[in-house]
Design a protein around this motif. Sequence first.
Motif, PDB file in Angstrom:
ATOM      1  N   ILE A 483      12.905   2.555  13.971  1.00 40.86           N
ATOM      2  CA  ILE A 483      12.208   4.007  13.967  1.00 40.86           C
ATOM      3  C   ILE A 483      12.164   4.295  12.457  1.00 40.86           C
ATOM      4  O   ILE A 483      11.428   5.292  12.146  1.00 40.86           O
ATOM      5  N   LYS A 484      12.462   3.375  11.535  1.00 42.62           N
ATOM      6  CA  LYS A 484      12.200   3.576  10.146  1.00 42.62           C
ATOM      7  C   LYS A 484      12.233   2.243   9.232  1.00 42.62           C
ATOM      8  O   LYS A 484      13.043   1.504   9.599  1.00 42.62           O
ATOM      9  N   PRO A 485      11.642   2.488   7.888  1.00 37.52           N
ATOM     10  CA  PRO A 485      11.537   1.278   7.496  1.00 37.52           C
ATOM     11  C   PRO A 485      12.992   1.174   6.575  1.00 37.52           C
ATOM     12  O   PRO A 485      13.554   2.201   6.227  1.00 37.52           O
ATOM     13  N   ASP A 486      13.558  -0.137   5.972  1.00 42.54           N
ATOM     14  CA  ASP A 486      14.488  -0.250   5.054  1.00 42.54           C
ATOM     15  C   ASP A 486      13.965   0.160   3.704  1.00 42.54           C
ATOM     16  O   ASP A 486      13.367  -0.864   3.136  1.00 42.54           O
ATOM     17  N   ARG A 487      14.256   1.437   3.039  1.00 43.49           N
ATOM     18  CA  ARG A 487      13.855   1.515   1.900  1.00 43.49           C
ATOM     19  C   ARG A 487      14.353   0.858   0.597  1.00 43.49           C
ATOM     20  O   ARG A 487      13.369   0.346  -0.103  1.00 43.49           O
ATOM     21  N   ASP A 488      15.220   0.457   0.774  1.00 49.78           N
ATOM     22  CA  ASP A 488      15.847  -0.557  -0.394  1.00 49.78           C
ATOM     23  C   ASP A 488      14.948  -1.610  -0.406  1.00 49.78           C
ATOM     24  O   ASP A 488      14.925  -2.249  -1.502  1.00 49.78           O
ATOM     25  N   ARG A 489      15.062  -2.348   0.630  1.00 51.31           N
ATOM     26  CA  ARG A 489      14.281  -3.676   0.629  1.00 51.31           C
ATOM     27  C   ARG A 489      12.789  -3.188   0.385  1.00 51.31           C
ATOM     28  O   ARG A 489      12.254  -4.198  -0.384  1.00 51.31           O
ATOM     29  N   CYS A 490      12.090  -2.336   0.666  1.00 47.55           N
ATOM     30  CA  CYS A 490      10.808  -1.898   0.216  1.00 47.55           C
ATOM     31  C   CYS A 490      10.565  -1.725  -1.325  1.00 47.55           C
ATOM     32  O   CYS A 490       9.693  -2.369  -1.770  1.00 47.55           O
ATOM     33  N   ILE A 491      11.593  -1.245  -1.796  1.00 48.85           N
ATOM     34  CA  ILE A 491      11.626  -1.136  -3.355  1.00 48.85           C
ATOM     35  C   ILE A 491      11.841  -2.435  -4.188  1.00 48.85           C
ATOM     36  O   ILE A 491      11.125  -2.594  -5.151  1.00 48.85           O
ATOM     37  N   GLU A 492      12.721  -2.873  -3.509  1.00 38.62           N
ATOM     38  CA  GLU A 492      13.194  -4.352  -4.150  1.00 38.62           C
ATOM     39  C   GLU A 492      12.027  -5.334  -4.276  1.00 38.62           C
ATOM     40  O   GLU A 492      11.573  -6.079  -5.227  1.00 38.62           O
ATOM     41  N   LYS A 493      11.066  -5.453  -3.347  1.00 42.29           N
ATOM     42  CA  LYS A 493      10.005  -6.561  -3.098  1.00 42.29           C
ATOM     43  C   LYS A 493       8.567  -5.815  -3.229  1.00 42.29           C
ATOM     44  O   LYS A 493       7.528  -6.650  -3.053  1.00 42.29           O
ATOM     45  N   PHE A 494       8.570  -4.660  -3.694  1.00 38.86           N
ATOM     46  CA  PHE A 494       7.181  -4.081  -3.728  1.00 38.86           C
ATOM     47  C   PHE A 494       6.330  -4.773  -4.913  1.00 38.86           C
ATOM     48  O   PHE A 494       5.145  -4.747  -4.805  1.00 38.86           O
ATOM     49  N   ASP A 495       7.044  -4.763  -6.262  1.00 34.11           N
ATOM     50  CA  ASP A 495       6.258  -5.637  -7.289  1.00 34.11           C
ATOM     51  C   ASP A 495       5.433  -6.916  -6.844  1.00 34.11           C
ATOM     52  O   ASP A 495       4.308  -7.232  -7.015  1.00 34.11           O
ATOM     53  N   GLU A 496       6.224  -7.753  -6.186  1.00 37.69           N
ATOM     54  CA  GLU A 496       5.700  -9.082  -5.594  1.00 37.69           C
ATOM     55  C   GLU A 496       4.439  -8.612  -4.332  1.00 37.69           C
ATOM     56  O   GLU A 496       3.668  -9.543  -4.676  1.00 37.69           O
ATOM     57  N   PHE A 497       4.840  -7.757  -3.591  1.00 33.80           N
ATOM     58  CA  PHE A 497       3.756  -7.166  -2.729  1.00 33.80           C
ATOM     59  C   PHE A 497       2.287  -7.105  -3.380  1.00 33.80           C
ATOM     60  O   PHE A 497       1.325  -7.350  -3.186  1.00 33.80           O
ATOM     61  N   VAL A 498       2.632  -6.068  -4.485  1.00 33.52           N
ATOM     62  CA  VAL A 498       1.211  -5.551  -5.203  1.00 33.52           C
ATOM     63  C   VAL A 498       0.740  -6.883  -5.778  1.00 33.52           C
ATOM     64  O   VAL A 498      -0.651  -6.628  -5.720  1.00 33.52           O
ATOM     65  N   GLU A 499       1.468  -7.799  -6.264  1.00 30.29           N
ATOM     66  CA  GLU A 499       0.602  -8.761  -6.884  1.00 30.29           C
ATOM     67  C   GLU A 499      -0.105  -9.593  -5.904  1.00 30.29           C
ATOM     68  O   GLU A 499      -1.343  -9.873  -6.258  1.00 30.29           O
ATOM     69  N   MET A 500       0.479  -9.900  -4.965  1.00 27.31           N
ATOM     70  CA  MET A 500      -0.230 -10.718  -3.606  1.00 27.31           C
ATOM     71  C   MET A 500      -1.359  -9.809  -3.230  1.00 27.31           C
ATOM     72  O   MET A 500      -2.369 -10.394  -2.781  1.00 27.31           O
ATOM     73  N   HIS A 501      -1.247  -8.284  -2.971  1.00 26.17           N
ATOM     74  CA  HIS A 501      -2.368  -7.512  -2.635  1.00 26.17           C
ATOM     75  C   HIS A 501      -3.413  -7.684  -3.462  1.00 26.17           C
ATOM     76  O   HIS A 501      -4.684  -7.750  -3.062  1.00 26.17           O
ATOM     77  N   ASP A 502      -3.538  -7.524  -4.657  1.00 27.96           N
ATOM     78  CA  ASP A 502      -4.360  -7.302  -5.656  1.00 27.96           C
ATOM     79  C   ASP A 502      -5.032  -8.848  -5.576  1.00 27.96           C
ATOM     80  O   ASP A 502      -6.426  -8.747  -5.846  1.00 27.96           O
ATOM     81  N   LYS A 503      -4.268  -9.913  -5.488  1.00 31.82           N
ATOM     82  CA  LYS A 503      -5.066 -11.078  -5.348  1.00 31.82           C
ATOM     83  C   LYS A 503      -5.825 -11.557  -4.299  1.00 31.82           C
ATOM     84  O   LYS A 503      -6.878 -11.950  -4.392  1.00 31.82           O
ATOM     85  N   CYS A 504      -5.281 -10.957  -3.162  1.00 32.48           N
ATOM     86  CA  CYS A 504      -5.938 -10.997  -1.814  1.00 32.48           C
ATOM     87  C   CYS A 504      -7.327  -9.934  -1.984  1.00 32.48           C
ATOM     88  O   CYS A 504      -8.574 -10.684  -1.377  1.00 32.48           O
TER      89      CYS A 504
END
Length: 521
Positions: A483-504
């Motif tokens: 019913i909700k996301p794990d906010r701590d994990r979202c913050i931890e991995k967000f920079d890597e996600f943004v890098e992959m997102h921009d590349k895609c």
Amino acid sequence: MAVHTLRLKLKVNSEIKYNLEKRFNCVNRCHNVLVRRSIQLLHKMDISKRYLFMKKAYFFFNSQDKLCASKDYFLPKVINEMNKYREEIGLTEYALQDYIKKFQHDNAHLISSHQAQVEASRVFKGVEAVLFGDGKKLHYKKRSEQHTIGCKNNRNGVKYDKETHSITLTSPKKKYRMTIPCKIPKNKKKIEYFNESINHRIKYCYLERKMFNNGWHYYVIIYLDGNAPKKLKNVNNHATVGIDPGVSTVAAVTEYDVMLEELAPKVIEYDRKIEKVLKYMDRSRRAMNPNKFNDDGTFKKGNKDRWHNSNSYNKSWCKLRCLYRKRAAYIKQSHEIMANKIIMNGTNIIAEEMNFSALTKRGKKTERREEAEEIVQKDGTVKMVHKFKKKRRFGSSINKRAPSLFLTILESKSKQYNGTYRTVNTKAYKASQYDHIEDKYIKVSLSKREKHVGEATIQRDLYSAYLIANADFSTVDDKGRSIKPDRDRCIEKFDEFVEMHDKCISMMKENGITMKQCFGF
């Protein structure tokens, strides 16, 4: 226990085709006899005072929230009485199977007892949809709509022989038995798959026919025990994939990669060809049946004259059926390929649960929206307009893209490769509105395809898939959905996600992959 299928084409000549056609027509008559019987019994229930009284009692006790004690006591009794009445008049699966016995005995040279029973079970599923589901009424089947003949085991009706690779159409009378050889695949990979699959125990066989430009082609579908042989190698069994399914697109996010793709992108080409054939068939039928239409082109009501179709119309009908078959096959193949891409990146799937059938229904309200939207006019000025709510929904897109079929295939493949398939509660999770940086829900209109998260600008569907990939399953609802996301994990991995997102996104733009209404570019 898991079951998988193997489809083999049958080697047929004119004599075998004629015999198979007779069998399919016989099963079609069997189906319609059962439908007529079921309609009669449903009508009998509708006019029965006893059943109508029980029906009113059921709705009365089922709607009572305060009288819990009386509801728990009386409701089961009412349900039992309703079931007893249906058994008395013969509206049960076994009663329909018993009713069709006489028809099967009269046509034993064309249809076996098991084939008749399977057809009775199919018709009863329609009865259940009318009684307990959203079904409105039962429908008769045309001859051309009978595509399969079912069985219950590998002895009665259709029998597959592993040694000769042929099927035998069994019959009580030996002179009506027929053996038909099957085509074995010649491709090296297909032969390996066939040999590995056919070693499993055969449960039963179905006959199937499909329309091609030169007429019907016939197949045997063999149902075998166990999972299908695995084709994919080097699958990442430990990674988790977040899936945000849309009506026309799918977004997937893992720890190592992101993916944003259109579902069945070439389906529009098939739709154009189908539309062209339909227009020709309409012109041909109007030319051959002028007495059926008024001067303004509208159909004459009450006209019972026989329809006359030209030879070219009949050929176009075969072409149309063939195009529909190709279209369905392409959609399924496209979904299989995309599902394989996702499974290669991770077998532990977390997807947003979607009710696509609800999205196909037309809206009822047409009043103005509360929120104003920006409309750019020809002179470049921006005007704020309160648009009307449209009745039109997503029925056409769902028909073209079949997103529900994609999720079904993905779930099946994840389990085949020893993975898991879990879902999140769409209403509680609200992935499209949540901002993990500010830790709050911000409602955004559907037309806006980008979100500003912190200092980054993220494609909306990919961000939703990222949040779903980081779902918190320590708190779930009564159906086991997060019913909700794990906010701590979202913050931890967000920079890597943004890098992959921009590349895609940059790669998609360079290759000219665009779908503005869904991707935003």
